[in-house]
Design an enzyme around this catalytic site. Sequence first.
Site, PDB file in Angstrom:
ATOM      1  N   ASP A 104       0.820  -1.345  -0.015  1.00  0.00           N
ATOM      2  CA  ASP A 104       0.144  -0.050   0.074  1.00  0.00           C
ATOM      3  C   ASP A 104       0.877   1.300  -0.013  1.00  0.00           C
ATOM      4  O   ASP A 104       2.126   0.993   0.061  1.00  0.00           O
ATOM      5  CB  ASP A 104      -0.912  -0.065   0.996  1.00  0.00           C
ATOM      6  CG  ASP A 104      -2.492   0.691   1.042  1.00  0.00           C
ATOM      7  OD1 ASP A 104      -2.256   1.840   0.519  1.00  0.00           O
ATOM      8  OD2 ASP A 104      -3.494   0.032   1.185  1.00  0.00           O
ATOM      9  N   GLY A 111       4.357   1.555  -1.907  1.00  0.00           N
ATOM     10  CA  GLY A 111       4.403   1.541  -3.085  1.00  0.00           C
ATOM     11  C   GLY A 111       3.257   2.060  -3.847  1.00  0.00           C
ATOM     12  O   GLY A 111       2.269   1.917  -2.932  1.00  0.00           O
ATOM     13  N   HIS A 132     -13.143  -0.708  -7.162  1.00  0.00           N
ATOM     14  CA  HIS A 132     -14.318  -0.018  -7.158  1.00  0.00           C
ATOM     15  C   HIS A 132     -13.758   1.435  -7.033  1.00  0.00           C
ATOM     16  O   HIS A 132     -14.856   2.207  -7.082  1.00  0.00           O
ATOM     17  CB  HIS A 132     -15.386  -0.650  -6.290  1.00  0.00           C
ATOM     18  CG  HIS A 132     -14.941  -0.304  -4.752  1.00  0.00           C
ATOM     19  ND1 HIS A 132     -16.107  -0.146  -3.853  1.00  0.00           N
ATOM     20  CD2 HIS A 132     -13.952   0.219  -4.093  1.00  0.00           C
ATOM     21  CE1 HIS A 132     -15.668   0.127  -2.442  1.00  0.00           C
ATOM     22  NE2 HIS A 132     -14.335   0.309  -2.573  1.00  0.00           N
ATOM     23  N   PHE A 157       0.272   0.907  -6.843  1.00  0.00           N
ATOM     24  CA  PHE A 157       0.182  -0.142  -7.753  1.00  0.00           C
ATOM     25  C   PHE A 157      -0.057   0.227  -9.223  1.00  0.00           C
ATOM     26  O   PHE A 157      -0.478  -0.432 -10.125  1.00  0.00           O
ATOM     27  CB  PHE A 157      -1.252  -0.680  -7.227  1.00  0.00           C
ATOM     28  CG  PHE A 157      -2.528  -0.060  -6.885  1.00  0.00           C
ATOM     29  CD1 PHE A 157      -2.946   1.169  -7.624  1.00  0.00           C
ATOM     30  CD2 PHE A 157      -3.081  -0.458  -5.570  1.00  0.00           C
ATOM     31  CE1 PHE A 157      -4.223   1.674  -7.222  1.00  0.00           C
ATOM     32  CE2 PHE A 157      -4.301   0.398  -5.361  1.00  0.00           C
ATOM     33  CZ  PHE A 157      -4.665   1.431  -5.818  1.00  0.00           C
TER      34      PHE A 157
HETATM   35  C1  LIG Z   1     -11.042   1.319  -0.063  1.00  0.00           C
HETATM   36  S1  LIG Z   1      -9.099   0.823   0.584  1.00  0.00           S
HETATM   37  C2  LIG Z   1      -9.293  -0.675   0.655  1.00  0.00           C
HETATM   38  C3  LIG Z   1      -8.201  -1.207   1.777  1.00  0.00           C
HETATM   39  C4  LIG Z   1      -8.266  -2.962   1.981  1.00  0.00           C
HETATM   40  N1  LIG Z   1      -7.978  -3.738   0.634  1.00  0.00           N
HETATM   41  C5  LIG Z   1      -9.583  -3.232   2.694  1.00  0.00           C
HETATM   42  O1  LIG Z   1     -10.297  -4.201   1.921  1.00  0.00           O
HETATM   43  O2  LIG Z   1     -10.241  -2.659   3.519  1.00  0.00           O
HETATM   44  C6  LIG Z   1      -8.210   1.260  -0.751  1.00  0.00           C
HETATM   45  C7  LIG Z   1      -6.743   1.064  -0.382  1.00  0.00           C
HETATM   46  O3  LIG Z   1      -6.090   1.472  -1.653  1.00  0.00           O
HETATM   47  C8  LIG Z   1      -4.864   2.068  -1.446  1.00  0.00           C
HETATM   48  N2  LIG Z   1      -4.224   2.737  -2.649  1.00  0.00           N
HETATM   49  C9  LIG Z   1      -4.816   3.772  -3.233  1.00  0.00           C
HETATM   50  N3  LIG Z   1      -4.167   4.147  -4.183  1.00  0.00           N
HETATM   51  C10 LIG Z   1      -2.770   3.366  -4.261  1.00  0.00           C
HETATM   52  C11 LIG Z   1      -1.768   3.258  -4.944  1.00  0.00           C
HETATM   53  N4  LIG Z   1      -1.575   4.043  -6.160  1.00  0.00           N
HETATM   54  N5  LIG Z   1      -0.934   2.168  -4.805  1.00  0.00           N
HETATM   55  C12 LIG Z   1      -1.167   1.289  -3.603  1.00  0.00           C
HETATM   56  N6  LIG Z   1      -2.250   1.622  -2.937  1.00  0.00           N
HETATM   57  C13 LIG Z   1      -3.261   2.541  -2.933  1.00  0.00           C
HETATM   58  C14 LIG Z   1      -5.288   2.898  -0.129  1.00  0.00           C
HETATM   59  O4  LIG Z   1      -4.304   3.481   0.559  1.00  0.00           O
HETATM   60  C15 LIG Z   1      -6.163   1.920   0.699  1.00  0.00           C
HETATM   61  O5  LIG Z   1      -5.524   1.577   1.700  1.00  0.00           O
END
Ligand SMILES: C[S@@+](CC[C@H](N)C(=O)[O-])C[C@H]1O[C@@H](n2cnc3c(N)ncnc32)[C@H](O)[C@@H]1O
Length: 320
Positions: A197, A217, A236, A219
Amino acid sequence: MSDVPPEARLWDLMRGTMATKALGIAADLEVAEALASGPRSVQELARENGADAETLQRILRALASDGVFAEEAPGVFRNTEASDFFRRDRPGSWPEFAHLFGGAFMEAIAQMDPRTSEPMFHRHFETDFWSWLAANPDERRTFDLAMAGGKDRSAERLAALEWRGDEVVVDVGGGNGALLRAFLERAPAGLHGIVFDLPETVRDETALGDRLSFVEGSFFEEVPAGDAYVLSAILHDWGDERATAILRTIRAGASARSRLLVIESVIPPGNDPNGAKWLDLLMLVIGGKERTDPEWRSLLETAGFGIDEIEDGLIQASCR
Ligand SMILES: C[S@@+](CC[C@H](N)C(=O)[O-])C[C@H]1O[C@@H](n2cnc3c(N)ncnc32)[C@H](O)[C@@H]1O
């Protein structure tokens, strides 16, 4: 639903904005915590947290009319089964969600505009949601706590799948690691997990144990190699173009045998109530979307994955 008169149904929807704000205020003032050991007067509650007693009384009275708190004597409130969920030690992260919905989410949703699909969060706060969280560490902490709640069911779904027993499982966008921790507790002892994350997530790496590590990092650039990739509530958050880019990053690092495990809502056809149909409007304002079964298939196939099964919010896919 059919026995609710149509006007009452409209009113219940229309007053939603006030209910959301009232819940956010009650969560922020920690009213449920203050009532944990029994009923208390609203004057006392207001004095403790610097609120106006009459305003707080009116907010709690409105909530109590829907079963959140109860006024058991004039000006004296107690917890109910529902308001108990606002206590910090209860499962589900309800106070954190109430804070976000009554605060930043509500502000962004208020800007919703049918003339555009532009993410209104971005326009209102002059930055995208993730950058806003990075710039507001308290909100980021609340968000990570909110997302960490209620992971048992997803963990059980993942643990019930077939595992060889020595795989590396990468939770892409895994937040503070709550899901992977809950999953590893139920999974074969030889499995290892990587929570991937953004660096600004608020997490306790000492709680991860030696079967889990955290890799920082984006994604959109690169993700660690794994035998299985979990994407829970990630795709989503993004429109099709950005969601495809995330999947392509994963696909580029995955081996031919890697599995993709997507935990997301699948919007059913028809008019039946479904939480994702409403959550979709929050996704609209932050720049994402909830998807139907055909939309999931098309998204994953475009990015080089084939769907093996979609069942009850778990999409299993593999490289094609
Ligand atoms: C809605 S949350 C979901 C968190 C977890 N997977 C869950 O089910 O509770 C979305 C996650 O995507 C991460 N995120 C957003 N942009 C990102 C990026 N460019 N690279 C890695 N993670 C990212 C956010 O920091 C967050 O923790």
